[in-house]
Design an enzyme around this catalytic site. Structure first.
Site, short mmCIF file in Angstrom:
data_model
loop_
_atom_site.label_atom_id
_atom_site.label_comp_id
_atom_site.label_asym_id
_atom_site.label_seq_id
_atom_site.Cartn_x
_atom_site.Cartn_y
_atom_site.Cartn_z
N LYS A 111 0.16 2.77 -7.40
CA LYS A 111 1.31 1.56 -6.84
C LYS A 111 2.25 0.98 -8.04
CE LYS A 111 -1.79 -0.33 -3.31
NZ LYS A 111 -2.40 -1.15 -2.48
N LYS A 192 -3.44 9.68 0.61
CA LYS A 192 -4.31 8.95 1.58
C LYS A 192 -3.55 8.23 2.69
CE LYS A 192 -5.58 4.66 -0.08
NZ LYS A 192 -6.17 3.61 0.62
N LYS A 195 -1.91 1.69 5.33
CA LYS A 195 -1.16 0.92 6.15
C LYS A 195 0.14 0.34 5.75
CE LYS A 195 -4.81 -2.58 5.27
NZ LYS A 195 -4.77 -2.60 3.76
N1 AQP Z 1 -7.21 6.54 4.15
C1 AQP Z 1 -8.44 6.00 4.13
N2 AQP Z 1 -9.60 6.56 4.47
C2 AQP Z 1 -10.81 6.14 4.44
N3 AQP Z 1 -10.99 4.82 3.83
C3 AQP Z 1 -9.84 4.11 3.76
N4 AQP Z 1 -9.72 2.88 3.19
C4 AQP Z 1 -8.47 2.73 2.98
N5 AQP Z 1 -7.66 3.76 3.50
C5 AQP Z 1 -8.57 4.85 3.71
C6 AQP Z 1 -10.86 1.75 3.16
O1 AQP Z 1 -10.31 0.64 4.05
C7 AQP Z 1 -11.11 -0.55 3.12
C8 AQP Z 1 -9.96 -1.43 2.96
O2 AQP Z 1 -8.78 -1.10 2.19
P1 AQP Z 1 -7.71 -1.92 1.57
O3 AQP Z 1 -7.14 -2.60 2.82
O4 AQP Z 1 -8.68 -3.22 1.11
O5 AQP Z 1 -7.12 -1.21 0.59
P2 AQP Z 1 -6.63 0.11 0.43
O6 AQP Z 1 -7.77 0.98 0.04
O7 AQP Z 1 -5.42 0.16 -0.59
O8 AQP Z 1 -6.25 0.52 2.05
P3 AQP Z 1 -4.59 0.81 2.51
O9 AQP Z 1 -4.52 1.15 3.86
O10 AQP Z 1 -4.24 1.88 1.72
O11 AQP Z 1 -3.82 -0.45 2.03
P4 AQP Z 1 -2.30 -0.44 1.26
O12 AQP Z 1 -1.49 0.39 2.07
O13 AQP Z 1 -2.05 -1.97 1.34
O14 AQP Z 1 -2.82 -0.11 -0.17
C9 AQP Z 1 -11.37 -0.03 1.79
O15 AQP Z 1 -13.01 0.04 1.77
C10 AQP Z 1 -10.91 1.29 1.56
O16 AQP Z 1 -11.82 2.10 0.99
#
Ligand code: AQP
Length: 327
Positions: A111, A192, A195
């Protein structure tokens, strides 16, 4: 009964990755555990957020948790910033976190890459995440694969605190789903699905309309081989679609490979699209009802009060152990 804590950032509309990696297993686990599900808005501000969008995303996330099947009467659903003990314990845990170990976190490296000014909160975010978990004497943390490293740090911080001050924190176990632990971007299957991805075609939002879902899956990157086979190394795009398909329907990957033997990617992608649309349809219908009702505020008030009770007890013990305040 054992306790579960898990959080999701309101940093955009949830993706099918968040659903399959996290929420789907929360719904399965909620009957057998004392569950805390948190909307971690203080984590979301580690990168710039639009104020109004953030507010909207917080409510939307609450509605999506419930629409996906989280029962707010048996589980505690709440917003992190409404329980100030999170930042309080987060600060205390920062004081026993080392800069070196925080800098080693791959999410921090990803990030912060290419950013001119990196907020210090992006670096210290894992200490706040540890606080989120440790406040509730959590036994199990169900997360996607990407959070494994942060969970390891949480365990280290709990043990470090217990050894240095007093044995008050439960050292939590991590729980990662067997299938769906890491859903990849539809456009860059080595990355990965996220969102906050700027490429809208890379992810399927839980609120995408069926036509949009179909379009995104049809344009997903695959290969020129035309064989539906799970091979993460050589066929990452097809393997990712197989994982999504299998996680949505419960059909095994081997069965899906058989089902599409001799058929092209066109049929296969249509099958994936249908599986995703069918999974999301009932959730979207329930979401529409909830987002327009007053029910959400009452649920979040109740969640905040329940969470505060437990968090208040832990912070008192932690402050005493560290010698903070007067008694
Ligand atoms: N691609 C993924 N596949 C499986 N699990 C996922 N998680 C996130 N992306 C995937 C799981 O979703 C939960 C919540 O995640 P988060 O929103 O707290 O943070 P993150 O992992 O950083 O998710 P994003 O979607 O990638 O958010 P941004 O884009 O804001 O960084 C966690 O349990 C995570 O493992």
């Amino acid at each position: 009964m054992k306790t579960i804590f898990s959080g999701i950032q309101p940093s955009g509309t949830l993706t099918i990755g968040n659903y399959l990696g996290a929420i789907q297993q929360f719904v399965e686990l909620q009957n057998n555990y004392n569950c805390y599900f948190c909307i971690v808005d203080e984590h979301a501000i580690t990168v710039p957020q639009d104020r109004l969008e953030l507010r909207k995303n917080i409510k939307s996330l609450a509605a999506l948790y419930i629409a996906s099947g989280i029962d707010p009467d048996s589980s505690t659903l709440f917003i992190q910033s409404e329980v100030p003990e999170h930042t309080q314990l987060g600060w205390m845990l920062q004081s026993i976190s080392y800069v070196g170990e925080l800098e080693r976190m791959t999410q921090y490296k990803d990030k912060s890459q290419g950013q001119e000014a990196i907020s210090s909160a992006l670096l210290t975010y894992p200490s706040l995440m540890a606080a989120d978990i440790l406040l509730y004497n959590t036994d199990v943390v169900p997360v996607g694969d990407d959070q494994k490293q942060h969970l390891e740090l949480t365990r280290n911080l709990a043990q470090r605190f217990n050894n240095r001050f007093n044995d008050i924190f439960t050292v939590p176990e991590v729980r990662i789903p067997k299938v769906g632990a890491r859903i990849m971007s539809l456009q860059e299957p080595s990355k990965k699905m996220s969102k906050s991805d700027t490429n809208q075609k890379g992810f399927i939002s839980m609120l995408d309309e069926p036509k949009r879902i179909e379009k995104k899956i049809k344009s997903a990157v695959t290969d020129s081989e035309g064989i539906v086979k799970f091979d993460k190394k050589n066929k990452p795009g097809v393997s990712n679609l197989l994982t999504i398909y299998s996680s949505c329907t419960g059909e095994s990957i081997a069965d899906l490979e058989k089902k599409y033997e001799g058929k092209g990617y066109g049929d296969f992608k249509q099958g994936v699209a249908n599986a995703v649309i069918d999974t999301l349809r009932p959730i979207q219908e329930k979401y529409e009802q909830l987002i327009q009702s007053d029910e959400l505020d009452a649920i979040l008030d109740q969640g905040r009060d329940k969470a505060s009770l437990s968090a208040g007890k832990t912070i008192k013990k932690a402050k005493k152990a560290m010698g903070l305040g007067r008694k």
